[in-house]
Design a protein around this motif. Sequence first.
Motif, PDB file in Angstrom:
ATOM      1  N   TYR A 145      32.210  47.844  21.571  1.00  0.00           N
ATOM      2  CA  TYR A 145      31.310  48.584  20.669  1.00  0.00           C
ATOM      3  C   TYR A 145      30.557  48.135  19.639  1.00  0.00           C
ATOM      4  O   TYR A 145      31.135  47.066  19.001  1.00  0.00           O
ATOM      5  CB  TYR A 145      32.259  49.829  19.971  1.00  0.00           C
ATOM      6  CG  TYR A 145      31.363  50.742  19.337  1.00  0.00           C
ATOM      7  CD1 TYR A 145      30.550  51.770  19.792  1.00  0.00           C
ATOM      8  CD2 TYR A 145      31.299  50.790  17.806  1.00  0.00           C
ATOM      9  CE1 TYR A 145      29.997  52.771  19.041  1.00  0.00           C
ATOM     10  CE2 TYR A 145      30.801  51.694  16.945  1.00  0.00           C
ATOM     11  CZ  TYR A 145      30.076  52.929  17.675  1.00  0.00           C
ATOM     12  OH  TYR A 145      29.497  53.543  16.756  1.00  0.00           O
ATOM     13  N   LEU A 163      30.599  49.185  28.769  1.00  0.00           N
ATOM     14  CA  LEU A 163      31.384  49.820  29.816  1.00  0.00           C
ATOM     15  C   LEU A 163      32.068  48.727  30.848  1.00  0.00           C
ATOM     16  O   LEU A 163      31.645  47.654  31.038  1.00  0.00           O
ATOM     17  CB  LEU A 163      30.338  50.804  30.782  1.00  0.00           C
ATOM     18  CG  LEU A 163      29.816  51.928  30.160  1.00  0.00           C
ATOM     19  CD1 LEU A 163      28.760  52.470  30.935  1.00  0.00           C
ATOM     20  CD2 LEU A 163      30.548  52.556  29.198  1.00  0.00           C
ATOM     21  N   PHE A 174      29.928  59.228  29.519  1.00  0.00           N
ATOM     22  CA  PHE A 174      28.717  58.276  30.164  1.00  0.00           C
ATOM     23  C   PHE A 174      28.318  58.398  31.546  1.00  0.00           C
ATOM     24  O   PHE A 174      27.858  57.441  32.141  1.00  0.00           O
ATOM     25  CB  PHE A 174      29.308  56.708  29.987  1.00  0.00           C
ATOM     26  CG  PHE A 174      30.078  56.437  28.609  1.00  0.00           C
ATOM     27  CD1 PHE A 174      29.084  56.505  27.470  1.00  0.00           C
ATOM     28  CD2 PHE A 174      31.301  56.330  28.494  1.00  0.00           C
ATOM     29  CE1 PHE A 174      29.536  56.171  26.273  1.00  0.00           C
ATOM     30  CE2 PHE A 174      31.893  56.133  27.124  1.00  0.00           C
ATOM     31  CZ  PHE A 174      30.931  56.153  25.968  1.00  0.00           C
ATOM     32  N   ASP A 206      24.785  54.893  27.408  1.00  0.00           N
ATOM     33  CA  ASP A 206      26.051  53.974  26.961  1.00  0.00           C
ATOM     34  C   ASP A 206      25.591  53.490  25.696  1.00  0.00           C
ATOM     35  O   ASP A 206      25.863  52.885  25.063  1.00  0.00           O
ATOM     36  CB  ASP A 206      26.419  52.768  27.809  1.00  0.00           C
ATOM     37  CG  ASP A 206      25.166  52.157  28.446  1.00  0.00           C
ATOM     38  OD1 ASP A 206      23.964  52.031  27.974  1.00  0.00           O
ATOM     39  OD2 ASP A 206      25.371  50.909  28.989  1.00  0.00           O
ATOM     40  N   PHE A 222      26.243  60.040  22.555  1.00  0.00           N
ATOM     41  CA  PHE A 222      26.119  59.395  23.807  1.00  0.00           C
ATOM     42  C   PHE A 222      25.732  60.612  24.911  1.00  0.00           C
ATOM     43  O   PHE A 222      25.108  60.617  25.874  1.00  0.00           O
ATOM     44  CB  PHE A 222      27.418  58.897  24.044  1.00  0.00           C
ATOM     45  CG  PHE A 222      27.497  57.600  23.437  1.00  0.00           C
ATOM     46  CD1 PHE A 222      26.487  56.515  23.419  1.00  0.00           C
ATOM     47  CD2 PHE A 222      28.743  57.316  22.904  1.00  0.00           C
ATOM     48  CE1 PHE A 222      26.697  55.305  22.713  1.00  0.00           C
ATOM     49  CE2 PHE A 222      28.849  56.256  21.670  1.00  0.00           C
ATOM     50  CZ  PHE A 222      27.778  55.162  21.840  1.00  0.00           C
TER      51      PHE A 222
END
Length: 323
Positions: free
Chosen positions: A124, A163, A173, A178, A217
């Motif tokens: 992240y 991911l 997602f 993403d 998201f």
Amino acid sequence: MKPIQRRARCLLPLLGGWILLYAVSAQAAFLDNGWGARPLGMGGAFTAVADDSNAALYNPAGLVQVQWNEFSAMYARMFSGLTLYAADDQVHLDQSYLAYVSKPIPHIGSWGLSWANFTTTHLYREDTLTLSYARNVGDFFPVLDNFLALGLNVKYLHRGITLDARSVNDPVFASGNDSASGMTVDVGFLLKPEDGLLEGWRIGLAGKNLTRPDVGFQEKDPVPMEWRLGVAYQNRQHPWLVPTMDFTRRDGVTGVHGGVESWLFNDMVGLRVGGNRDEATAGLSYYQAISKKVGFRLDYGFAIPFYVEGTSGSHRLAATVYF
């Protein structure tokens, strides 16, 4: 604490309970969690000080106090000593910051450009690109002289998830979202009377993320507004000692930050100590003049958290070139 947000669900199998705790305590993206090595040493109380390249992070109006052109770079390792894993990879939390600020340009003002990054290794990241501008109101109303300064940040925010096999099928997602981004603004004010009863006092006020951009998201996830009120005092008879305090408000939570800074040996060595509800902090600086027009400063900031066990604290190191 608020209930766990859906956006944090994908992180649970990756990092386990600790990273979940971090996600819950943050409550939202782009948390202001002690940026800058020098401000950290004062417990994050920098809104009324704001006199270097860290000003954009706390109060853009403070840019009017910058006396040199500055280029600075900071790196931070957060919660050192904790061993975190995502699958077979070791994970750590990092902050980076790059900034350039100009000294005041006559009839134009002060400006700066900065980039701030928060990263969870391989998982992240958050990036904030900021264009800052500040000016003394006395430039338009001479009677005010340098009593009041105004500042503005225009910010581009971007966040993204990397991911993998565990998270790619998460419904959050499913549509391929993403990453998310948005634009927002900060405003800042700085009162700095040079004489009278308030001589030596500095009062700063900043409002951050005023447009509350949506960086969700899948579902909406607006970045909360944040308000900072700061007070600092520098006595002309004892200019080497500056106590400062900030009060913050974000997502209904009030924070109190306090610290003190002292510059010794002709402003060559800086010492700091401070704290807030989450951590105790300290800091050290060394300044060296290279020539009449060039200088160099190293800042180190350290924080030991109250509520995270098994860590040797967070460490921030910054280098600034003055020219």
